[in-house]
Write a protein that holds these residues in place. Sequence first.
Motif, mmCIF file in Angstrom:
data_model
loop_
_atom_site.group_PDB
_atom_site.id
_atom_site.type_symbol
_atom_site.label_atom_id
_atom_site.label_comp_id
_atom_site.label_asym_id
_atom_site.label_seq_id
_atom_site.Cartn_x
_atom_site.Cartn_y
_atom_site.Cartn_z
ATOM 1 N N UNK A 19 0.880 -6.676 -4.067
ATOM 2 C CA UNK A 19 1.291 -6.989 -2.681
ATOM 3 C C UNK A 19 0.163 -6.669 -1.707
ATOM 4 N N UNK A 20 -0.517 -5.556 -1.942
ATOM 5 C CA UNK A 20 -1.648 -5.134 -1.111
ATOM 6 C C UNK A 20 -2.746 -6.208 -1.160
ATOM 7 N N UNK A 21 -3.064 -6.689 -2.337
ATOM 8 C CA UNK A 21 -4.099 -7.730 -2.494
ATOM 9 C C UNK A 21 -3.697 -9.046 -1.842
ATOM 10 N N UNK A 22 -2.439 -9.447 -2.094
ATOM 11 C CA UNK A 22 -1.958 -10.707 -1.503
ATOM 12 C C UNK A 22 -1.944 -10.602 0.019
ATOM 13 N N UNK A 47 0.832 -1.206 0.000
ATOM 14 C CA UNK A 47 0.000 0.000 0.000
ATOM 15 C C UNK A 47 0.868 1.258 0.000
ATOM 16 N N UNK A 48 1.963 1.238 0.778
ATOM 17 C CA UNK A 48 2.886 2.396 0.786
ATOM 18 C C UNK A 48 3.492 2.587 -0.610
ATOM 19 N N UNK A 49 3.873 1.454 -1.257
ATOM 20 C CA UNK A 49 4.406 1.538 -2.635
ATOM 21 C C UNK A 49 3.376 2.173 -3.565
ATOM 22 N N UNK A 50 2.116 1.778 -3.398
ATOM 23 C CA UNK A 50 1.069 2.316 -4.266
ATOM 24 C C UNK A 50 0.888 3.825 -4.033
#
Length: 407
Positions: A318-321, A300-303
Amino acid sequence: MDTVLTRSQLVRWRTAIFTIFAVVGLGFASWASRLPAVKKELGTDDFGIGVLLFISGAAAIVGLTLANIIVVRWGARRGMIATLLSFGGGVIVIGFGVEITHSYALTAVGLAFLGLGMSATDVMMNVEAAAVEQSFGRTLMPLFHAFFSIGTVVGAGVGIAMSAWNVGVAAHLWAAAALVLGAGLLSIAWVPTRESVGDEAPDASRRDRFKAALAVWRDPRTWAIGAIMLGMAFAEGSANDWLTIAVVDGHGETEAMGAVALTVFSVAMTVFRILGGPLVDRIGRVWTLRILSVAAGVGLIMFILAPSLPIAFVGVALWGAGASLGFPLGMSAAADDPAKAAASVSAAATIGYVAFLCGPPVLGWISQQIGILSTLWIIVALIAMSGLASGAAKPIAGSKVGAGHHH
């Protein structure tokens, strides 16, 4: 006392609950995928649609409360017949309201039945899934939730096709309702009658079971599992409702890219739900939740900070996983004690659902003040809280699943 089931009876039971998870997802996505057409047919605006969604959400919270009473009174198996009829019936009424009578009020009534039936079915199918999981002695809950995800993906896909081919909302929803009711009610025939989920209980013990159902709210473990589910329900619900908007308004991309981002999120989530069980059986429930909360937070931070679209998409995956197993493993942990399973799952589901239903509108209001990407930092904080509470999911003594075994 529950009779010991044969292997083939166990497999049929598992298949029945897989089917119910899938059709509930399909039925819900069938309605959700037609919102633009519903808006047009009813001649209403975004606020009008928001009120309809609020009605179904409020009815869903009533359904969660009722689910507990239904399980105590009639048991999960008979209860699901009634709640599936409410859910499927609601979908049918929505079809009439939207396209036949063009009545906003009738559509609202349909949505109340849909919300009530869906959330109450949700609690009971999770109670059954937890019982299946304990009977097999393996972590299966993420796989049950994967079937729900697959149902929603199929339902949304069919909805897109129906919109493209200009199929009316009523015909589409009635076909979906027929499938939900047909497959759902046929599946219940394969669900065994069991005392531990209250299918056959002497009347005298009902008062005790009501007391037990209320007692779980005084158990600190219920609230700690609720904290795990709250953070992850926010992470999942906010993506479903705000990810496309965050891609368009926050990162300045096209609506098509927003749809791609949501697909990436859903696929990552579904894949991890399919693979999650064996991982939990290897490293245990607590470590799985800790690792995934880090993945969700980092993603989420990356997004939020992404300088480019590919990095944003990696973040979304990554957020979804990371968000994929919080809800199912929370349910699984709540059901560790078979005597309290129905009441605990209902309580945990209530906390998760309230986050799922109330979270997105609250985020919408905040994002009007500070912008959508800034608002997502709140979710990062909630994911961190969920990770810190992971220890509560440790299996209790006597539970056959979730402990993991280190080789």
